[in-house]
Design an enzyme around this catalytic site. Structure first.
Site, PDB file in Angstrom:
ATOM      1  N   GLU A  94       0.979  -1.245  -0.081  1.00 53.35           N
ATOM      2  CA  GLU A  94       0.158   0.001  -0.003  1.00 53.35           C
ATOM      3  C   GLU A  94       0.914   1.309   0.275  1.00 53.35           C
ATOM      4  OE1 GLU A  94      -3.886  -1.784   2.144  1.00 53.35           O
ATOM      5  OE2 GLU A  94      -2.674  -0.501   3.255  1.00 53.35           O
ATOM      6  N   CYS A 342      -1.461   6.075  10.055  1.00 53.62           N
ATOM      7  CA  CYS A 342      -0.134   5.619  10.520  1.00 53.62           C
ATOM      8  C   CYS A 342      -0.522   4.418  11.298  1.00 53.62           C
ATOM      9  CB  CYS A 342       0.646   6.701  11.337  1.00 53.62           C
ATOM     10  SG  CYS A 342       2.284   6.006  12.113  1.00 53.62           S
TER      11      CYS A 342
END
Length: 382
Positions: A94, A342
Site C-alpha cells: 500500500e 499511521c
C-alpha cells in the site's frame, strides 16, 4: 516482466549511463531517457521522440519499464489517497498520499510485510515476505505522480515530500531504499531536496551509521517509549539495540549540520506510554539530543490490545515536553476512514514467517465489512 529484459526503474542516472555505454550508445542519451521516465512519466519507448528510432527499437528489445499494478484506489473524506499495488510475485503493498495546503506527502513502502513485529502496528501482524526492489519502491512514486496528475502527460509537482514510512523497515532493505531515494532527489528525476525525503526507522543501528555516511535524507526514529523495559515490549528490536546506543547515535547523527534535528515518533497508547511519568522520562532521555517529537494518536486495527490516548492526555503530554524546550507537535490523523493512517497499512502479504494467519483473515474480513468503496483502476500503466 520479460525475464530477458532489464527494468530501467532499477537504475539511477549514473547506472543508466553505464548501461547505455555498454550498449554502444552515446552517454548523453542517458539524461534524455532518465527524464522521459521520471520527469515526463512516459514508459512507452515509442513516445520518446528525441531518442532516435534505432535506440527506441533497441530499448524495446532489451529493456522495459515495469511497474506495480494498481489493484484498487481509495480516497478519504480528507483527501488522502491510498493505492493497493500488486507486485509481480502476487503480494500487494500500500502507498498513501496525504495532501495539505502547502505540500503533498507520499508515504512509500519498502518491504512486503515487516519482520520487526512492533506490537501496535498492523503491518507487523502479517509477518514478512521479502524486500522490494528499487523499481518497486520508485515505481510507487512514479504511479502516484501519474495518478495525481491533471493530465496524462508530464508528472506534476503535487508530491513535494516523500516519507519512507509505509510497510516495512527501510534500513533492512538498505541498498534498494537508498538507491530509490537517490532517484527521488535527482534533479533529472523528481528533484526533491534532502530535507523533503525522510526515512523512518525503528533503530537498526549498523544501518543507521551507514545511512549517515551515504545519504543526506531526513531521519525519523520510531521511539514510542522512554525506557528499555517498555520499548522492549512495544518495539522488540530494542532488545538488540537498546535506548542507550540508539540515543548516543542520534546525538551525533547530524553533528556536521547542527541546525538539523532527528524526529522522534511517539505513538500515544492509552495507559501504556502516555502518563506524566512517561513524559518526564522522555524529557530526560532526549536531554542534549537535537530532537523534535511527533506525537501520533494511535490508529486502531482489528484485534489490537491498545486504545488511543484521549485528546486531553495527548495535549498535556505535548505541553510538558514543550515546557522543557522540546519542539513537539501532534500529528493530525489522516486517512483513518480508509485504513491509511499511521500503523494501519496492511496490503496483502504471503507471510514467510507464518505469523498469525488467523489475524490476516479477520483483518481483511473487517476491512471488507467497512463497505468503503474501492475504485478499481482500469488504466493500464505499463
Amino acid at each position: 516482466m520479460d525475464q530477458q529484459k532489464v527494468n530501467l526503474l532499477n537504475y539511477n542516472y549514473s547506472q543508466l549511463r553505464e548501461l547505455l555505454i555498454a550498449w554502444d550508445e552515446k552517454p548523453f542519451r542517458a539524461q534524455q531517457l532518465f527524464q522521459w521516465i521520471h520527469q515526463v512519466g512516459i514508459c512507452d519507448f515509442a513516445q520518446m521522440t528525441n531518442l532516435g528510432k534505432v535506440l527506441r527499437n533497441k530499448l524495446s528489445q532489451l529493456a522495459c519499464i515495469d511497474l506495480p499494478e494498481i489493484v484498487a484506489c481509495q480516497k478519504s473524506a480528507d483527501g488522502t489517497h491510498k493505492w493497493l499495488l500488486k507486485l509481480e510475485c502476487g503480494n500487494c503493498i500500500e502507498t498513501v498520499f496525504i495532501p495539505e495546503a502547502n505540500r503533498g506527502t507520499l508515504c512509500v513502502s519498502s518491504q512486503v510485510g515487516c519482520a520487526l513485529n512492533c506490537s501496535f502496528c498492523s503491518t507487523a501482524k502479517q509477518g514478512f515476505n521479502r524486500n522490494l526492489s528499487t523499481a518497486e519502491i520508485i515505481g510507487q512514486v512514479w504511479l502516484a505522480a501519474r495518478e495525481l496528475s491533471d493530465n496524462n502527460g508530464t508528472h506534476d509537482k503535487k508530491i513535494t515530500n516523500v516519507v519512507m514510512m509505509g510497510m516495512g523497515e527501510p534500513l533492512l532493505n538498505f541498498d534498494n531504499v537508498v538507491s530509490a531515494m537517490n532517484i527521488m532527489m535527482d534533479d533529472l528525476a523528481y528533484g526533491l531536496s534532502k530535507r523533503r525525503v525522510t526515512l523512518s526507522t525503528s533503530g537498526v543501528l549498523p544501518e543507521m551509521e551507514r545511512l549517515r555516511e551515504v545519504s543526506p535524507v531526513a531521519l525519523a526514529v520510531s521511539l514510542h517509549a522512554p525506557t528499555d523495559e517498555l520499548r522492549n515490549e512495544l518495539v522488540p528490536i530494542n532488545k538488540k539495540y537498546p535506548l542507550s546506543q540508539l540515543i548516543s547515535l542520534c546525538k551525533r547523527y547530524f553533528k556536521d549540520e547542527p541546525r538539523r534535528k532527528v524526529t522522534f515518533e511517539y505513538v500515544m497508547l492509552k495507559g501504556v506510554n502516555d502518563q506524566p511519568e512517561h513524559a518526564s522520562q522522555l524529557i530526560k532521555l532526549l536531554h542534549n539530543v537535537p530532537a523534535k517529537v511527533n506525537l501520533i494518536p494511535f490508529n486502531p486495527f482489528p484485534l489490537t490490545q491498545y486504545q488511543r490516548s484521549s485528546r486531553e492526555t495527548i495535549d498535556a503530554f505535548r505541553d510538558k515536553l514543550m515546557k522543557h524546550g522540546i519542539n513537539t507537535i501532534t500529528r493530525k490523523t489522516r486517512g483513518d476512514d480508509i485504513d491509511a493512517a499511521c500503523g494501519q497499512l496492511a496490503g496483502e502479504v504471503k507471510d514467510k514467517t507464518s505469523r498469525s494467519q488467523r489475524w490476516q483473515k479477520l483483518h481483511f474480513m473487517s476491512k471488507t465489512e467497512k463497505s468503503t468503496e474501492l475504485t478499481i483502476s482500469s488504466e493500464e500503466i505499463a
